[in-house]
Design a protein around this motif. Structure first.
Motif, PDB file in Angstrom:
ATOM      1  N   PRO A  83    -116.868   2.209  -2.768  1.00 51.31           N
ATOM      2  CA  PRO A  83    -117.839   1.383  -3.494  1.00 51.31           C
ATOM      3  C   PRO A  83    -119.293   1.597  -3.090  1.00 51.31           C
ATOM      4  O   PRO A  83    -120.196   1.317  -3.889  1.00 51.31           O
ATOM      5  CB  PRO A  83    -117.380  -0.051  -3.165  1.00 51.31           C
ATOM      6  N   VAL A  84    -119.574   2.081  -1.877  1.00 54.20           N
ATOM      7  CA  VAL A  84    -120.965   2.185  -1.433  1.00 54.20           C
ATOM      8  C   VAL A  84    -121.500   3.606  -1.535  1.00 54.20           C
ATOM      9  O   VAL A  84    -122.695   3.822  -1.279  1.00 54.20           O
ATOM     10  CB  VAL A  84    -121.115   1.689   0.025  1.00 54.20           C
ATOM     11  N   VAL A  85    -120.657   4.579  -1.904  1.00 57.39           N
ATOM     12  CA  VAL A  85    -121.119   5.964  -1.921  1.00 57.39           C
ATOM     13  C   VAL A  85    -122.186   6.169  -2.989  1.00 57.39           C
ATOM     14  O   VAL A  85    -123.245   6.781  -2.731  1.00 57.39           O
ATOM     15  CB  VAL A  85    -119.935   6.922  -2.139  1.00 57.39           C
ATOM     16  N   ALA A  86    -121.937   5.679  -4.201  1.00 57.71           N
ATOM     17  CA  ALA A  86    -122.907   5.892  -5.284  1.00 57.71           C
ATOM     18  C   ALA A  86    -124.253   5.221  -4.997  1.00 57.71           C
ATOM     19  O   ALA A  86    -125.299   5.866  -5.106  1.00 57.71           O
ATOM     20  CB  ALA A  86    -122.322   5.403  -6.605  1.00 57.71           C
ATOM     21  N   PRO A  87    -124.303   3.926  -4.650  1.00 63.65           N
ATOM     22  CA  PRO A  87    -125.619   3.338  -4.365  1.00 63.65           C
ATOM     23  C   PRO A  87    -126.324   3.996  -3.185  1.00 63.65           C
ATOM     24  O   PRO A  87    -127.547   4.165  -3.209  1.00 63.65           O
ATOM     25  CB  PRO A  87    -125.299   1.865  -4.080  1.00 63.65           C
ATOM     26  N   ALA A  88    -125.577   4.373  -2.160  1.00 61.84           N
ATOM     27  CA  ALA A  88    -126.211   5.039  -1.016  1.00 61.84           C
ATOM     28  C   ALA A  88    -126.791   6.387  -1.435  1.00 61.84           C
ATOM     29  O   ALA A  88    -127.899   6.759  -1.000  1.00 61.84           O
ATOM     30  CB  ALA A  88    -125.196   5.230   0.106  1.00 61.84           C
TER      31      ALA A  88
END
Length: 814
Positions: free
Chosen positions: A442-447
């Motif tokens: 879940p955090v790969v794209a925003p990061a």
């Protein structure tokens, strides 16, 4: 706006043209892609027509490189004949598959086979076999790749050299050079270099390795776009500096594949957790970037062709920014093909795009055929395209929510397909990879988006801080996943190890097709959870109860933990060459408090892991002897202790320290000499620094332990001449068991157990056969970390017993 089904269909078409991995459709429904026809469509079957042609190209290049170039010709001729015959006799879909096979067979014959034959007969290969000294005019082909090494002696750990892929004419050369100035080279730059040639690794178009010591000469200008990309990458690294060290190194790796700033601890944890694919730019990164651009263009109502053009421009820019790595080029070519198809209204399955990418890239660079990263990238994409959609639908039919089904199916498919290759290359199988990827996803794209904005926008620090929580979460996931008992399973390396795992996975899939077999497998998993996990976690076999001292397996270096009577509290003598191994050892021992860290001397293989100990444990003080050389190590120790707010104290002979269950006495060095030999250049082999090692005698529950650092013959003679009481039950053999060990010194100690802290396959010849023979002659039980791993000493009936990660051994009676 369109219906939810229409939005999912639009997103599915994005996946079909290669802009995102399969199984991501519902997450993209919120983009509300107005520029697409939102009428729901039934998913079309996969288009396999280009797959035989792509496989022929890949197989021809693979056999030509690994065996002989003539086999590429054979594969090409067979492809032309089979494709031509089928094309003459067939029509419809069969005809559509026949002619691409014939055309690609021709490409295998020329240019692929021709290029492989040219590299095999290159004159530089002959010169490399003779180790000729030459001066070459070269052009940088790819960004320099850092070579990270573990420190030893006066050589610090970290990046000391780089490998620069380059070319002179049509000949490919790898330049192995110092990091200074060489790391600044950019693709497209011309330079001259003088050095000695060495043979290149077989199975590659690279014809020679050029080993150089000095800087590059006559360096030409870099292409302007490469200069811009370098400036942006440097800006990203600078902006990431506002984060914690672990996260600061991970953010550039996540965004553009720049791993130079990553800490070794995080690298090791990501490897164990099965998260290393996040450190290489691939289709997922390009999907995130292109989808963000498509979404922004959709807000201003740009049509499909304008949106595709904008996304294509972003794709090209991102490929330049990340560099021409195999996975980047594969994803870039596939994405470009998909965007062109989108622009002209020919959205089809991702399979033709993937096949086209394989053909274009292998024809352009046959070395892609033997690139592990390229192979993993293609396999993972194929799994996401072919396996994820039916698995998602099967889970949805069983009333699993679609979002959860997609989140489960995508990492499982990618991991299962790539696991045999990873196992064959690394000799390991990660058992926590699927769960770790699921939690991290879940955090790969925003990061990635925030990190990219930190590279191209102002103020960069704001975006880096915004990416901080996401990157911190990835670090946390990797650390906890790697710490799970049995997270990594050792597996046979090599092609047969990969084939073995492939056969095991295939057998498991076939087994699960039967209902009774599924029940049996489920019962087996329940048994593992109920029986094996509690044994390993609730009542683990490591550390052994009552351990007194443990020689940690930190590779070629020293790190020994001395237990106190207080649970979770131990004194640490030396910290090994790197942060990750000592951190892992202390985690396994459950040590959270370290009242004292003793650095016997300042060579890299004894101080390299200090930063991890200071970061993760409650440390009371760090102690050193009288030596202050080498200079870089002394500055590093002072800086790390100062930053951690931990006192730095000095030890000298005669000092005594005690904690519940543990007492230490300093036996050497005596006097106030400053070990400055390496500063003045008269200690090139480090002997003077070794002889300044702090020598300790510890009184533990398992008896007396003599800790000798790296003292060599002169210091051992001084201890004997001073008539020190050297008698001990356990001896930490000096200097990793080197040949500079006096038999008289071993006789004075009279130990029952000898601990040799040494790295497997080290280039120093440690431990010396002569030293081992002398210990054996005296009936001493020897425990070696290169063979036994972490080696603990416990008391058993008043005698020391060695427990090496589960196997107990007692010294022979005397």
């Amino acid at each position: 706006m369109g219906s939810r089904a229409g939005q999912q269909a639009s997103a599915a078409r994005l996946a079909a043209v290669g802009l995102l991995p399969g199984g991501s459709t519902s997450r993209l429904g919120v983009l509300r892609a107005k520029w697409f026809d939102t009428r729901p469509r039934e998913s079309a079957p996969a288009d396999w027509r280009l797959v035989p042609a792509a496989l022929a190209v890949w197989l021809g290049a693979l056999l030509g490189l690994l065996v002989h170039w003539s086999l590429a010709v054979v594969v090409g001729v067979l492809a032309v004949v089979v494709g031509g015959l089928r094309g003459l006799r067939a029509h419809g879909p069969v005809l559509g598959a026949a002619w691409p096979l014939a055309v690609c067979g021709t490409l295998v014959i020329w240019p692929i086979a021709s290029r492989i034959e040219g590299a095999a007969s290159d004159p530089l290969r002959v010169a490399a076999a003779r180790s000729d000294a030459v001066e070459l005019r070269l052009t940088v082909a790819e960004r320099p790749k850092s070579v990270r090494g573990s420190g030893f002696g006066a050589q610090p750990s970290g990046v000391q050299s780089v490998v620069v892929p380059a070319a002179t004419g049509s000949s490919r050369v790898l330049v192995l050079a110092p990091v200074e100035r060489w790391a600044e080279l950019l693709p497209g730059q011309d330079f001259s270099a003088r050095g000695n040639l060495a043979p290149a690794r077989p199975g590659s178009l690279t014809v020679a390795v050029l080993r150089v010591r000095g800087p590059p000469n006559r360096v030409g200008p870099a292409p302007w776009w490469q200069g811009v990309a370098q400036h942006l990458r440097a800006g990203l690294r600078a902006a990431a500096g506002v984060l914690d060290p672990d996260s600061a190194g991970l953010l550039p790796a996540l965004v553009v594949g720049d791993t130079d700033g990553m800490t070794q601890a995080v690298e090791g944890e990501f490897r164990a957790a099965g998260l290393t694919h996040l450190l290489a730019v691939s289709g997922a990164n390009l999907a995130i970037v292109c989808l963000a651009v498509l979404w922004l263009l959709g807000l201003v109502r740009i049509g499909p062709r304008g949106s595709a053009a904008g996304a294509l421009a972003a794709l090209v820019g991102y490929v330049v920014l990340a560099g021409p790595e195999p996975s980047v080029l594969r994803a870039g070519v596939m994405g470009a093909v998909g965007l062109l198809a989108l622009a002209f209204g020919r959205e089809r399955s991702a399979l033709p795009a993937l096949a086209t990418a394989v053909v274009v890239l292998v024809v352009h660079d046959p070395d892609m055929a033997v690139s592990v990263g390229f192979g993993l990238s293609v396999l993972a994409t194929g799994a996401l395209v072919l396996l994820t959609p039916p698995w998602v639908e099967a889970l949805v039919r069983r009333r699993v929510p679609r979002v959860l089904a997609e989140a489960l199916a995508a990492p499982v498919a990618a991991h299962l397909v790539t696991a045999p290759v990873v196992a064959g290359v690394s000799g390991q199988v990660s058992l926590v990879a699927v769960v770790a990827n699921l939690v991290a996803a879940p955090v790969v794209a925003p990061a990635t988006v925030l990190g990219l904005l930190a590279a191209v926008a102002v103020p960069a620090e704001w975006f880096a801080r915004a990416a901080g929580p996401e990157v911190d979460w990835l670090v946390l996931v990797g650390r906890h996943a790697a710490a799970v008992p049995g997270a990594v399973l050792d597996w046979p390396a090599g092609w047969w190890g990969g084939a073995l795992l492939l056969a095991a996975l295939g057998g498991l899939v076939l087994l699960l097709r039967g209902r009774r077999a599924r029940v049996l497998v489920a019962l087996g998993l329940v048994g593992v959870v109920v029986v094996v996990v509690p044994i390993q976690v609730i009542a683990p076999g490591w550390p052994p109860p009552g351990w007194a001292v443990v020689a940690c397996d930190v590779g070629q270096g020293d790190a020994l933990a001395l237990s106190t009577a207080d649970k979770g509290r131990a004194v640490l003598v030396d910290t090994g060459p790197d942060p990750a191994p000592v951190r892992a050892c202390l985690d396994r021992l459950g040590v959270r408090q370290v009242p004292l860290v003793v650095l016997t001397h300042l060579h890299a293989d004894h101080v390299g892991g200090l930063s991890a100990v200071l970061a993760d444990r409650a440390v009371g003080a760090v102690a050193v002897g009288s030596g202050r050389a080498p200079d870089w190590a002394w500055r590093q120790v002072r800086r790390e202790t100062r930053d951690a707010g931990v006192p730095l104290v000095r030890l000298s002979a005669g000092q005594r320290m005690a904690w519940p269950g543990l007492a230490l006495e300093v036996l050497a060095p005596a006097g106030d000499r400053e070990g400055s030999g390496e500063r003045t250049g008269d200690d090139k082999d480090g002997t003077a620094i070794n002889n300044q090692s702090v020598v300790l005698r510890a009184t533990t529950a398992a008896g007396r332990v003599l800790l000798t650092g790296d003292v060599e013959l002169a210091a051992q003679a001084d201890l004997l001449a001073a008539h020190r009481d050297l008698a001990a039950d356990v001896l930490k053999v000096p200097h990793h068991g080197s040949r500079y060990t006096d038999p008289a010194f071993l006789a004075a100690v009279g130990a029952r157990v000898a601990l040799v802290s040494v790295g497997a396959g080290n280039r120093y010849g440690h431990p010396s056969p002569r030293t081992l023979a002398e210990l054996a002659r005296r009936g001493v039980l020897v425990a070696r970390t290169d063979q036994d791993g972490d080696s603990a000493v416990v008391a058993d009936g008043g005698r020391p017993v060695v427990v090496a990660r589960g196997a107990a051994r007692a010294p022979p009676g005397r």
